[in-house]
Design an enzyme around this catalytic site. Structure first.
Site, PDB file in Angstrom:
ATOM      1  N   GLU A  77      47.843  37.120  51.403  1.00  0.00           N
ATOM      2  CA  GLU A  77      48.431  38.455  51.266  1.00  0.00           C
ATOM      3  C   GLU A  77      49.603  38.682  52.226  1.00  0.00           C
ATOM      4  OE1 GLU A  77      47.763  39.850  48.756  1.00  0.00           O
ATOM      5  OE2 GLU A  77      45.627  39.873  48.275  1.00  0.00           O
ATOM      6  N   HIS A  96      43.694  45.133  55.990  1.00  0.00           N
ATOM      7  CA  HIS A  96      43.237  45.085  54.597  1.00  0.00           C
ATOM      8  C   HIS A  96      41.789  44.621  54.602  1.00  0.00           C
ATOM      9  CE1 HIS A  96      42.542  43.977  50.515  1.00  0.00           C
ATOM     10  NE2 HIS A  96      42.472  42.686  50.811  1.00  0.00           N
ATOM     11  N   HIS A  98      37.721  44.860  52.371  1.00  0.00           N
ATOM     12  CA  HIS A  98      37.000  45.154  51.127  1.00  0.00           C
ATOM     13  C   HIS A  98      35.839  46.102  51.449  1.00  0.00           C
ATOM     14  CE1 HIS A  98      38.453  40.948  49.588  1.00  0.00           C
ATOM     15  NE2 HIS A  98      39.443  41.804  49.746  1.00  0.00           N
ATOM     16  N   HIS A 160      39.760  46.098  44.147  1.00  0.00           N
ATOM     17  CA  HIS A 160      40.002  45.130  45.220  1.00  0.00           C
ATOM     18  C   HIS A 160      39.498  45.630  46.569  1.00  0.00           C
ATOM     19  CE1 HIS A 160      43.143  42.207  47.159  1.00  0.00           C
ATOM     20  NE2 HIS A 160      41.992  42.211  47.786  1.00  0.00           N
TER      21      HIS A 160
HETATM   22 ZN   LIG Z   1      41.496  41.350  49.605  1.00  0.00          ZN
END
Ligand SMILES: [Zn+2]
Length: 222
Positions: A77, A96, A98, A160
């Protein structure tokens, strides 16, 4: 010692903190920080266990994602992070994850409206959904770039996870935890099937103006 040692260590410390608090699991998610005055950033490596991570494992990339100092493969990413640093000079740290409650909203494509004063003060007027695009693709990078110019600090990536910004790492961690609290309380309120109230419009605008003031100060540090 590397010129980037301070940035690398800050990321490792953050990974370990978030792992302990349960926001990160094994290899999921990624964390980065802007390197001031260099059009570069430090980011976690791809698919590497956070519990084993050390400062030397952190990758230094320029804003075109070209490695400057990197013995590991950088996060897939990296392009999404680079795009955010280019588009938003006020952003100095990106997380970032989850994390489960906000990810539940990612599945039902439910943005979070202005529920709490502190939410708007630190995350922005709303937490919007960024439409689905596969991980690590230019499509996700572009979807993120087109949404983040609204000046908010937290977004939900459809099917996501989340993308959270901070003027520094401390703020990014705070914002990520605040997002999870807002997501959980919103989900609980939705379960009641009663009308969910929002904060009054003038208060929302006062809180958002305070966030804008912070962002101006952080942008000057880029
Ligand atoms: Zn991810």
């Amino acid at each position: 010692m590397s010129d980037f040692a301070h940035y690398k260590q800050e990321i490792v410390n953050t990974c370990h903190t978030l792992l302990q608090r349960g926001y990160l699991k094994a290899t999921e998610g990624n964390i980065s920080t802007r390197i001031r005055g260099q059009n570069a950033f430090a980011i976690t490596p791809s698919n590497y266990d956070y519990s084993k991570m050390q400062a030397d494992d952190i990758c230094i990339l320029d804003h075109g994602t070209k490695p400057i100092e990197s013995r590991m493969k950088p996060s897939i990413e990296s392009g999404m992070h680079a795009g955010a640093y280019q588009a938003r000079p006020d952003v100095h740290a990106i997380i970032h994850t989850h994390q489960p409650y906000a990810s539940a909203l990612a599945l039902i494509k439910m943005p979070i409206p202005s529920l709490f004063d502190e939410q708007v003060r630190f995350l922005g007027r709303t937490v919007d959904i960024i439409p689905y695009a596969p991980s690590g693709t230019i499509f996700l990078k572009n979807a993120v770039k087109s949404k983040i110019m609204n000046g908010n600090n937290a977004y939900i990536l459809q099917n996501h996870g989340v993308l959270v910004f901070g003027g520094d790492m401390e703020h990014a961690i705070h914002n990520m935890a605040l997002l999870e609290k807002c997501a959980l309380t919103y989900l609980l309120a939705l379960l009641s099937e009663k009308k969910v109230s929002k904060i009054p419009f003038p208060i929302r605008e006062i809180m958002f103006a305070k966030l804008r003031e912070d962002q101006k100060k952080f942008a000057e540090l880029s």
